[in-house]
Design a protein around this motif. Structure first.
Motif, PDB file in Angstrom:
ATOM      1  N   ILE A 153       0.818  -1.210   0.000  1.00 53.74           N
ATOM      2  CA  ILE A 153       0.000   0.000   0.000  1.00 53.74           C
ATOM      3  C   ILE A 153       0.854   1.264   0.000  1.00 53.74           C
ATOM      4  CG2 ILE A 153      -0.227   0.201   2.515  1.00 53.74           C
ATOM      5  CD1 ILE A 153      -3.218   0.963   1.967  1.00 53.74           C
ATOM      6  N   SER A 154       2.113   1.157   0.464  1.00 53.05           N
ATOM      7  CA  SER A 154       3.004   2.321   0.505  1.00 53.05           C
ATOM      8  C   SER A 154       3.973   2.372  -0.674  1.00 53.05           C
ATOM      9  CB  SER A 154       3.786   2.343   1.824  1.00 53.05           C
ATOM     10  OG  SER A 154       2.921   2.597   2.911  1.00 53.05           O
ATOM     11  N   SER A 155       3.734   1.550  -1.679  1.00 56.52           N
ATOM     12  CA  SER A 155       4.582   1.566  -2.879  1.00 56.52           C
ATOM     13  C   SER A 155       4.220   2.753  -3.767  1.00 56.52           C
ATOM     14  CB  SER A 155       4.393   0.261  -3.661  1.00 56.52           C
ATOM     15  OG  SER A 155       4.995   0.339  -4.929  1.00 56.52           O
ATOM     16  N   THR A 156       5.224   3.411  -4.304  1.00 61.02           N
ATOM     17  CA  THR A 156       4.996   4.568  -5.178  1.00 61.02           C
ATOM     18  C   THR A 156       4.415   4.139  -6.517  1.00 61.02           C
ATOM     19  OG1 THR A 156       6.949   5.578  -4.157  1.00 61.02           O
ATOM     20  CG2 THR A 156       6.064   6.649  -6.130  1.00 61.02           C
ATOM     21  N   SER A 157       5.118   3.237  -7.205  1.00 55.79           N
ATOM     22  CA  SER A 157       4.670   2.827  -8.539  1.00 55.79           C
ATOM     23  C   SER A 157       3.720   1.640  -8.513  1.00 55.79           C
ATOM     24  CB  SER A 157       5.884   2.485  -9.421  1.00 55.79           C
ATOM     25  OG  SER A 157       6.691   1.518  -8.785  1.00 55.79           O
ATOM     26  N   GLY A 158       3.538   1.041  -7.323  1.00 54.52           N
ATOM     27  CA  GLY A 158       2.627  -0.081  -7.202  1.00 54.52           C
ATOM     28  C   GLY A 158       1.354   0.252  -6.458  1.00 54.52           C
ATOM     29  N   SER A 159       1.247   1.498  -5.957  1.00 57.29           N
ATOM     30  CA  SER A 159       0.051   1.900  -5.217  1.00 57.29           C
ATOM     31  C   SER A 159      -0.343   3.345  -5.519  1.00 57.29           C
ATOM     32  CB  SER A 159       0.279   1.728  -3.707  1.00 57.29           C
ATOM     33  OG  SER A 159      -0.836   2.161  -2.960  1.00 57.29           O
ATOM     34  N   LEU A 160       0.571   4.292  -5.236  1.00 54.68           N
ATOM     35  CA  LEU A 160       0.231   5.708  -5.415  1.00 54.68           C
ATOM     36  C   LEU A 160      -0.105   6.045  -6.865  1.00 54.68           C
ATOM     37  CD1 LEU A 160      -0.013   8.671  -4.576  1.00 54.68           C
ATOM     38  CD2 LEU A 160       2.482   8.849  -4.735  1.00 54.68           C
ATOM     39  N   TYR A 161       0.811   5.750  -7.784  1.00 53.42           N
ATOM     40  CA  TYR A 161       0.575   6.170  -9.170  1.00 53.42           C
ATOM     41  C   TYR A 161      -0.453   5.313  -9.912  1.00 53.42           C
ATOM     42  CZ  TYR A 161       3.635  10.114  -8.863  1.00 53.42           C
ATOM     43  OH  TYR A 161       4.164  11.325  -8.504  1.00 53.42           O
TER      44      TYR A 161
END
Length: 295
Positions: A153-161
């Motif tokens: 859940i805190s991944s940049t390219s795996g959650s945020l984007y």
């Protein structure tokens, strides 16, 4: 009597001199101690044991460049690295952009360098939305009502984007999805999409390419729906780290020219970054509710 008095006077002077010598000890103790070892944390964007093995060559390189012991720490999830940094158990950490902006809410830290990506030739890389190649899903908007896999859940390219791209397509998470899965890592997301366990997923482009190159994932079974450029993973140090040591760490990154080491670190080279490079990640994390995420 005179001899006795002279002896007593000499003894008193000796005691006084010893006392003066001891008074200097606390001042010497106040001198800053040399750091015993550099504690380096890594986010587990893939299985933790794979990450630690991958960065062993870097640990040895950094240890030699700094002439001091270097210890690696990989938590079981992204939040574990944030916790370690917030509790002053790490000196340096390799974060994703989102993990960094989450961590700086709790710890006094700043980014120093990131990798120059071999694909984009810049400090940015791609976050992807992917689906099974045989799927009828052909665009981000088609994911509405489907089962979707994020990484951590805190991944940049795996959650945020991936959320950013879904939001741009008019899809709100989790309301507009049939189901949301958190795979824990990019490799697990790729497998879930390839096997049709989920209808679509969010993943880092570089990791997908590596998995395909290794044969772990069959590239013919996955299609890319959309991609977005993301600022590279920042290497971060705590603000209280000795400035001289920080400068040496930065220079060690800039000096890396071993092609094997660069390949292991997914980099063409390294470049300096500052907090300003992660303004978009922080802005979108706030907007999408990911600064303090809850599944």
């Amino acid at each position: 009597m005179k001899r006795w008095l002279s002896f007593v006077l000499f003894a008193l002077m000796a005691v006084a001199l010893v006392g003066c010598g001891k008074s200097e000890t606390p001042a010497a103790a106040e001198q800053p101690k040399q750091q015993a070892a550099l504690r380096v944390g890594l986010v587990p964007n893939q299985a933790p044991d794979k990450i630690k093995a991958q960065y062993e060559l870097f640990r040895v390189y950094l240890q030699q460049k700094l002439n001091m012991p270097v210890e690696l720490f990989v938590a079981s999830d992204y939040s574990g690295v944030v916790e370690a940094m917030a509790n002053d158990k790490l000196d340096v950490a390799y974060f994703g952009g989102l993990t960094y902006v989450q961590a700086k809410q709790r710890a006094k830290i700043h980014p120093i360098v990131t990798e120059v990506d071999t694909e984009t030739q810049t400090t940015k890389y791609y976050s992807l939305l992917i689906a099974p190649a045989s799927s009828e899903i052909n665009a981000a908007k088609d994911i509405k009502g489907k089962k979707f896999a994020f990484g951590d859940i805190s991944s940049t390219s795996g959650s945020l984007y991936p959320r950013f791209m879904l939001d741009k397509a008019g899809i709100k998470v989790p309301d507009d999805l049939k189901n949301v899965v958190y795979s824990g890592g990019h490799d697990a997301t790729a497998q879930a999409v390839q096997n049709g366990t989920v209808d679509a997923g969010g993943i880092e482009g570089r990791i997908l390419q590596k998995l395909i190159a290794k044969g772990t994932v069959d590239g013919s079974k996955i299609k890319i729906l959309e991609k977005h450029l993301v600022e590279g993973y920042p290497w971060v140090v705590r603000d209280s780290l000795d400035k001289g040591l920080e400068d040496k760490i930065v220079q060690a990154f800039l000096d890396i020219n071993d092609p094997v080491l660069l390949d292991l670190m997914r980099a063409k080279s390294f470049a300096k970054v500052t907090d300003a490079n992660y303004a978009e990640a922080e802005q979108e994390a706030k907007r999408l509710g990911l600064l303090n995420p809850k599944k």
